[in-house]
Design an enzyme around this catalytic site. Structure first.
Site, PDB file in Angstrom:
ATOM      1  N   GLY A  10       0.813  -1.213   0.000  1.00 57.20           N
ATOM      2  CA  GLY A  10       0.000   0.000   0.000  1.00 57.20           C
ATOM      3  C   GLY A  10       0.847   1.263   0.000  1.00 57.20           C
ATOM      4  N   ASN A  11       1.949   1.212   0.721  1.00 60.30           N
ATOM      5  CA  ASN A  11       2.773   2.396   0.889  1.00 60.30           C
ATOM      6  C   ASN A  11       3.476   2.863  -0.390  1.00 60.30           C
ATOM      7  OD1 ASN A  11       3.705   4.188   3.054  1.00 60.30           O
ATOM      8  ND2 ASN A  11       5.694   3.555   2.302  1.00 60.30           N
ATOM      9  N   LYS A 128     -12.306 -11.541   5.611  1.00 59.40           N
ATOM     10  CA  LYS A 128     -11.590 -10.320   5.215  1.00 59.40           C
ATOM     11  C   LYS A 128     -12.556  -9.125   5.157  1.00 59.40           C
ATOM     12  CE  LYS A 128      -8.092  -8.057   3.608  1.00 59.40           C
ATOM     13  NZ  LYS A 128      -6.931  -7.746   4.429  1.00 59.40           N
ATOM     14  N   LYS A 218      -2.448 -10.236  -1.703  1.00 60.15           N
ATOM     15  CA  LYS A 218      -1.486  -9.982  -2.784  1.00 60.15           C
ATOM     16  C   LYS A 218      -0.112 -10.618  -2.518  1.00 60.15           C
ATOM     17  CE  LYS A 218       1.559  -6.412  -1.552  1.00 60.15           C
ATOM     18  NZ  LYS A 218       1.330  -6.436  -0.141  1.00 60.15           N
ATOM     19  N   LYS A 280       3.338 -11.810   4.616  1.00 61.14           N
ATOM     20  CA  LYS A 280       4.571 -11.578   3.846  1.00 61.14           C
ATOM     21  C   LYS A 280       5.582 -12.687   4.144  1.00 61.14           C
ATOM     22  CE  LYS A 280       3.707  -6.638   4.126  1.00 61.14           C
ATOM     23  NZ  LYS A 280       2.690  -6.734   3.059  1.00 61.14           N
TER      24      LYS A 280
HETATM   25  P1  ADP Z   1       1.626  -3.469   2.813  1.00 63.99           P
HETATM   26  O1  ADP Z   1       0.409  -2.618   2.881  1.00 63.99           O
HETATM   27  O2  ADP Z   1       2.880  -2.726   2.472  1.00 63.99           O
HETATM   28  O3  ADP Z   1       1.474  -4.725   2.030  1.00 63.99           O
HETATM   29  P2  ADP Z   1       1.146  -3.995   5.646  1.00 63.99           P
HETATM   30  O4  ADP Z   1       0.829  -2.614   6.066  1.00 63.99           O
HETATM   31  O5  ADP Z   1       0.051  -4.979   5.551  1.00 63.99           O
HETATM   32  O6  ADP Z   1       1.961  -3.958   4.286  1.00 63.99           O
HETATM   33  O7  ADP Z   1       2.289  -4.645   6.581  1.00 63.99           O
HETATM   34  C1  ADP Z   1       3.454  -3.917   6.925  1.00 63.99           C
HETATM   35  C2  ADP Z   1       3.347  -3.531   8.377  1.00 63.99           C
HETATM   36  O8  ADP Z   1       3.469  -4.697   9.195  1.00 63.99           O
HETATM   37  C3  ADP Z   1       4.429  -2.636   8.924  1.00 63.99           C
HETATM   38  O9  ADP Z   1       4.182  -1.281   8.660  1.00 63.99           O
HETATM   39  C4  ADP Z   1       4.379  -2.955  10.434  1.00 63.99           C
HETATM   40  O10 ADP Z   1       3.613  -1.982  11.102  1.00 63.99           O
HETATM   41  C5  ADP Z   1       3.628  -4.277  10.523  1.00 63.99           C
HETATM   42  N1  ADP Z   1       4.291  -5.341  11.270  1.00 63.99           N
HETATM   43  C6  ADP Z   1       3.647  -6.224  12.061  1.00 63.99           C
HETATM   44  N2  ADP Z   1       4.491  -7.090  12.634  1.00 63.99           N
HETATM   45  C7  ADP Z   1       5.731  -6.765  12.177  1.00 63.99           C
HETATM   46  C8  ADP Z   1       7.024  -7.330  12.403  1.00 63.99           C
HETATM   47  N3  ADP Z   1       7.206  -8.380  13.212  1.00 63.99           N
HETATM   48  N4  ADP Z   1       8.075  -6.756  11.776  1.00 63.99           N
HETATM   49  C9  ADP Z   1       7.895  -5.694  10.969  1.00 63.99           C
HETATM   50  N5  ADP Z   1       6.690  -5.125  10.722  1.00 63.99           N
HETATM   51  C10 ADP Z   1       5.616  -5.652  11.301  1.00 63.99           C
HETATM   52 MG    MG Z   2      -0.525  -1.531   4.450  1.00 56.86          MG
END
Ligand code: ADP
Ligand code: MG
Length: 318
Positions: A10-11, A128, A218, A280
């Site tokens: 998302g970022n 979800k 995703k 992830k």
């Molecule tokens: P994206 O939207 O980029 O796919 P998400 O926002 O779903 O990703 O996931 C990334 C987030 O996961 C990070 O910003 C962090 O806040 C969170 N997070 C949760 N647990 C962990 C962890 N153990 N290590 C790093 N980040 C983590």
């Molecule tokens: Mg996100």
């Protein structure tokens, strides 16, 4: 070098707490595109995939606001719409960034379908949440009229629609894309594929598909894409520099080079946030289990150095 599949979170498209204007989305993508162009200039064959959560949320809301005048479209169609919207954005910004680096490529956004199974337990237990929060009265109406399944979110004090998030089984367009890359089109094109995890479809008789109202994670699809393309590296690009243990705690420790075995143990210990870092890490492990050789979790600014093994969370096949 070789094929690198990069999954944009998302970022990459939207800054948290931003205004959500298109101009801002373009600015954000421009930063990410600069980094992607750099790794192409360094010799990697790039394949891009991306999420679509916020964008689908907007389309759902627009549909709701417009429903007095215009019929609503099902979720699979909205997913396909976001592939076009984000695919176009990636095309625009990445083409420009590649031209600046003097490594011209055709950025080719492919509307992609992902096969899921009706027997997936996600269809029995949708989990979800999508779209906005609703009051008790609204939720009663929507469950009746639209047949939605809804859950009450206690902390936020509202109801939300929940949809199934089944496992991605097969990327329909994958074989054709693999052929394309094998014929060294990786030197000429950068494919953008399976946005939002791909449009979820059920396979009827072989070769006939029907869209379903579901969403696909995703990151899980990114692992499937990397496996289908026999990619060398799967990169999960997010808004943190890697995966951490003790995340947010005083003893927090960012993981650098880590073995699949260690990562698995941390996963079982519940070190990674449900619905954020956990999928992830699962995607990374799934890719390596399926024969992939290397996976990386990091943020955009760290990507070039992560591919040189200097930063980010890096996992190699055991
Ligand atoms: P994206 O939207 O980029 O796919 P998400 O926002 O779903 O990703 O996931 C990334 C987030 O996961 C990070 O910003 C962090 O806040 C969170 N997070 C949760 N647990 C962990 C962890 N153990 N290590 C790093 N980040 C983590
Ligand atoms: Mg996100």
């Amino acid at each position: 070098m070789g094929v690198v599949v990069v999954a944009l979170g998302g970022n990459a498209l939207e800054r948290a707490g931003g205004s959500g204007t298109w101009a801002e989305t373009v600015r954000q993508m421009r930063l990410t595109a600069g980094v992607l162009a750099q790794i192409v200039a360094e010799g990697h064959s790039l394949v891009v995939t991306h999420g679509n959560g916020p964008q689908v949320g907007v389309l759902l809301r627009e549909g709701e606001l417009a429903e007095r005048e215009l019929p609503r479209r099902p979720l699979d169609v909205l997913g396909a719409e976001t592939q076009g919207q984000i695919g176009y954005l990636v095309q625009q910004e990445l083409t420009a960034a590649l031209a600046r680096r003097k490594v011209p490529r055709t950025v080719l956004a492919v509307v992609s379908r992902t096969v899921v199974s009706r027997r997936d337990r996600a269809f029995r237990e949708p989990t979800k949440p999508v779209g906005r929060y609703y009051t008790d009265a609204e939720s009663r109406l929507l469950r009746k009229r639209e047949g939605w399944q809804m859950v009450y979110d206690r902390p936020r004090g509202g109801w939300r629609r929940v949809v199934p998030s089944p496992a991605p089984l097969r990327w329909v367009e994958g074989a054709a894309l693999q052929q394309l890359l094998r014929e060294d089109w990786g030197r000429r094109i950068v494919p953008v594929v399976t946005g939002g995890g791909g449009v979820p479809v059920l396979e009827r008789t072989r070769g006939t598909f029907e869209g379903v109202e579901a969403v696909i994670d995703k990151d899980r699809t990114a692992a499937l894409v990397a496996t289908s393309l026999r990619a060398d590296t799967l990169v999960i690009l997010t808004d943190v520099r890697g995966a951490a243990i003790g995340f947010g705690k005083p003893w927090e420790q960012w993981l650098g080079e880590v073995t699949p075995h260690e990562l698995e143990a941390y996963l079982r210990r519940g070190e990674f946030g449900t619905g954020s870092m956990e999928p992830k890490v699962e995607a990374v492990l799934a890719f390596l289990r399926a024969g992939g050789s290397r996976a990386v979790i990091t943020d955009a600014p760290s990507l070039p150095r992560a591919l040189r093994d200097e930063t980010g969370t890096r996992v190699r096949a055991a």
